[in-house]
Design an enzyme around this catalytic site. Structure first.
Site, mmCIF file in Angstrom:
data_model
loop_
_atom_site.group_PDB
_atom_site.id
_atom_site.type_symbol
_atom_site.label_atom_id
_atom_site.label_comp_id
_atom_site.label_asym_id
_atom_site.label_seq_id
_atom_site.Cartn_x
_atom_site.Cartn_y
_atom_site.Cartn_z
ATOM 1 N N ARG A 51 0.815 -1.213 0.000
ATOM 2 C CA ARG A 51 0.000 0.000 0.000
ATOM 3 C C ARG A 51 0.854 1.270 0.000
ATOM 4 O O ARG A 51 0.697 2.153 -0.831
ATOM 5 C CB ARG A 51 -0.856 -0.046 1.258
ATOM 6 C CG ARG A 51 -2.022 0.846 1.301
ATOM 7 C CD ARG A 51 -2.729 0.579 2.614
ATOM 8 N NE ARG A 51 -3.208 -0.803 2.702
ATOM 9 C CZ ARG A 51 -4.420 -1.186 2.314
ATOM 10 N NH1 ARG A 51 -5.265 -0.298 1.839
ATOM 11 N NH2 ARG A 51 -4.792 -2.441 2.411
ATOM 12 N N THR A 52 1.792 1.329 0.953
ATOM 13 C CA THR A 52 2.641 2.520 1.072
ATOM 14 C C THR A 52 3.525 2.681 -0.170
ATOM 15 O O THR A 52 3.692 3.778 -0.703
ATOM 16 C CB THR A 52 3.517 2.424 2.338
ATOM 17 O OG1 THR A 52 2.646 2.283 3.458
ATOM 18 C CG2 THR A 52 4.364 3.652 2.530
ATOM 19 N N LYS A 80 22.093 -10.923 0.729
ATOM 20 C CA LYS A 80 23.442 -11.477 0.554
ATOM 21 C C LYS A 80 24.384 -10.987 1.641
ATOM 22 O O LYS A 80 25.601 -11.148 1.537
ATOM 23 C CB LYS A 80 23.998 -11.090 -0.822
ATOM 24 C CG LYS A 80 23.232 -11.750 -1.966
ATOM 25 C CD LYS A 80 23.720 -11.225 -3.311
ATOM 26 C CE LYS A 80 22.722 -11.500 -4.412
ATOM 27 N NZ LYS A 80 22.683 -10.400 -5.395
ATOM 28 N N ARG A 101 11.686 1.873 3.599
ATOM 29 C CA ARG A 101 10.906 1.183 4.628
ATOM 30 C C ARG A 101 11.780 0.071 5.177
ATOM 31 O O ARG A 101 12.392 -0.678 4.405
ATOM 32 C CB ARG A 101 9.671 0.566 3.977
ATOM 33 C CG ARG A 101 8.902 -0.347 4.906
ATOM 34 C CD ARG A 101 7.781 0.398 5.483
ATOM 35 N NE ARG A 101 6.802 -0.434 6.119
ATOM 36 C CZ ARG A 101 5.561 0.004 6.353
ATOM 37 N NH1 ARG A 101 5.185 1.175 5.927
ATOM 38 N NH2 ARG A 101 4.721 -0.741 7.000
ATOM 39 N N HIS A 129 6.449 7.052 10.942
ATOM 40 C CA HIS A 129 5.927 6.928 9.589
ATOM 41 C C HIS A 129 5.374 8.314 9.246
ATOM 42 O O HIS A 129 4.167 8.515 9.190
ATOM 43 C CB HIS A 129 4.826 5.856 9.580
ATOM 44 C CG HIS A 129 4.378 5.430 8.213
ATOM 45 N ND1 HIS A 129 4.990 5.843 7.053
ATOM 46 C CD2 HIS A 129 3.355 4.636 7.834
ATOM 47 C CE1 HIS A 129 4.368 5.310 6.012
ATOM 48 N NE2 HIS A 129 3.370 4.575 6.469
#
Ligand SMILES: [Zn+2]
Lengths: 303, 153
Positions: A51-52, A80, A101, A129
């Site tokens: 969504r974000t 990795k 994020r 956020h």
């Protein structure tokens, strides 16, 4: 704001918050503008949040910018064993701004210290956020015509809800009165009550809101997750007190709007969706305008 | 008389620094913070000494060592009530108290297990938000570590 990272809502003053909201309003009037032509925006999602990510990518696309990045860390070099520092240092060579994020709290602040381009925090664990908070503020102002002197009901998980904490700090600029409604296990933490006391703001705590709903200008619903309860019986006893039903809206103010950061589970009954007081889907759309505003202000392309 | 008895518990030094009123439980944190385990100076210490203020206290005497304020203020988290005596030729030349600085880096761990400083090679950094009962706000994750939850590195 030019060239500055946005990590926490506290990075912006009241004036800067209002500047973002004003510009978001301009983008709502005229959403597609080619001002990011030739710019590359990286979206680094070390944990998935479709969504974000889509909201940010929609904002960049509407501004005519190009996007690079990954949508979860299993497809990135982080798997990795590359450190966050190395990923950020490398990607800041490839882009003009990084949207990030990450599940680890404080990772966005750290990234902003090693990056050569500005970072926009799209969520660092349970910490911050800020673009969600700015779109919440935009939605509140849009529906109420103002931000000052509103009665804000915040319902649900007030203990862990990161959107709740940032919204509270931002609304403190605007003399809001807070009604905190939660099960006792998920009450608003003391440090936030201390913050409101220091700023001389009014608040009260409640375990139910059916009888006081007529006071609300905004009802901000959040998810109550079963796993937050130490005793499953407590959850069963309280869960229905925090489900908003259309019948409960009868005695609410005509200007009252229901907000939710989404996704919802069952805390807003679907019979609320058709009410003119339901605003959560439009709120999500406002996220695109708000993110357009934030990106253009940081890149200095706001005129 | 009582004073003389107390003096005998830790021998006097000619020149150097005496740090008194360290909470006994935090003696080794103070030694670590000041790096006393790496220096060649003569050091004597006494611990579990009676103290009206702290219940049980420790004293450290370091010969021929004089700290700069910035260095000594680093022990504020482990020994906020510490008193320093600067000794020259067996005499107390100067008395100092520890001043809690506005910020710290290193020294303690962030209380939040999900903080980047507990998950990656990133040095702890805090702003002091309360100096009385020392409490620290993490520069990275913004969580608060209070005196009760302080773990020294
Ligand atoms: Zn932290």
């Amino acid at each position: 704001m030019k060239n500055r990272s946005l990590i926490s809502i506290n990075d912006y003053s009241k004036e800067e918050i209002l500047q973002v909201l004003d510009l978001a309003g301009d983008f709502e009037q005229n959403p597609s503008r080619d001002i990011l032509n030739g710019k590359v925006i990286a979206t680094l999602f070390f944990e998935p949040s479709t969504r974000t990510r889509l909201s940010f990518e929609s904002a960049v696309n509407r501004l005519g910018g190009k996007i690079i990045g990954f949508s979860d860390s299993s497809s990135s070099s982080a798997t990795k064993g590359e450190t966050l520092k190395d990923t950020i240092k490398t990607v800041s060579n490839y882009s003009d701004l990084i949207v990030m994020r990450h599940p680890i709290e404080g990772s966005a602040r750290y990234a902003s210290e090693v990056s050569t381009v500005p970072i926009v925090n799209a969520g660092d664990g349970a910490n911050q956020h800020p673009t969600q908070t700015l779109l919440d503020l935009y939605s509140i102002r849009k529906t109420q015509g103002k931000l000052e002197n509103l009665n804000l009901f915040i319902v649900g998980d007030l203990k862990y809800g990161r959107t709740v904490h940032s919204l509270l700090m931002a609304m403190a600029h605007f003399n809001a009165t807070f009604y905190f409604i939660s099960p006792k296990e998920l009450k608003i933490p003391t440090e936030y009550k201390m913050y409101l006391d220091q700023h001389n703001l009014k608040y009260s705590e409640h375990s139910d809101f059916k009888d006081i709903i007529g006071e609300a200008d905004i009802i901000y619903m959040t998810r109550v997750q079963k796993e937050r309860f130490s005793d499953p019986i407590d959850y069963e006893k309280t869960k229905n007190a925090y489900v908003l039903k259309n019948s409960m809206l009868e005695n609410s103010r005509s200007n009252m709007k229901v907000l939710h950061p989404l996704p919802r589970v069952n805390e807003i009954s679907t019979d609320v969706d058709d009410s003119e007081k339901a605003y959560y889907f439009t709120q999500a759309l406002n996220g695109v305008y708000t993110r357009q505003a934030i990106i253009s202000l940081i890149l200095g392309l706001d005129n | 008389m009582a004073k003389d008895v107390k003096k005998l518990k830790v021998s006097a030094i000619r020149n150097g620094t005496v740090i008194d009123h360290i909470p006994a439980a935090n003696l080794f944190s103070v030694i670590n913070i000041l790096g006393l385990d790496h220096i060649d100076n003569q050091i004597t210490f006494g611990t579990n000494l009676e103290s009206g203020k702290l219940g049980s206290k420790a004293i450290v005497k370091i010969s021929d060592k004089f700290f700069v304020d910035e260095e000594i203020n680093r022990i504020a988290l482990a020994a906020p009530q510490a008193k320093l005596n600067i000794i020259r030729n067996y005499k107390v030349e100067e008395k100092k108290e520890v001043i809690v600085p506005d910020g710290f880096s290193g020294i303690v761990k962030c209380v939040n297990p999900k903080c980047i400083t507990n998950n990656d090679d990133v040095k702890q950094k805090f702003r002091v938000i309360s100096k009385k009962e020392v409490s620290l706000k993490c520069h990275y994750c913004e969580k608060i570590t209070d005196q009760e939850h302080m773990v020294f590195i």
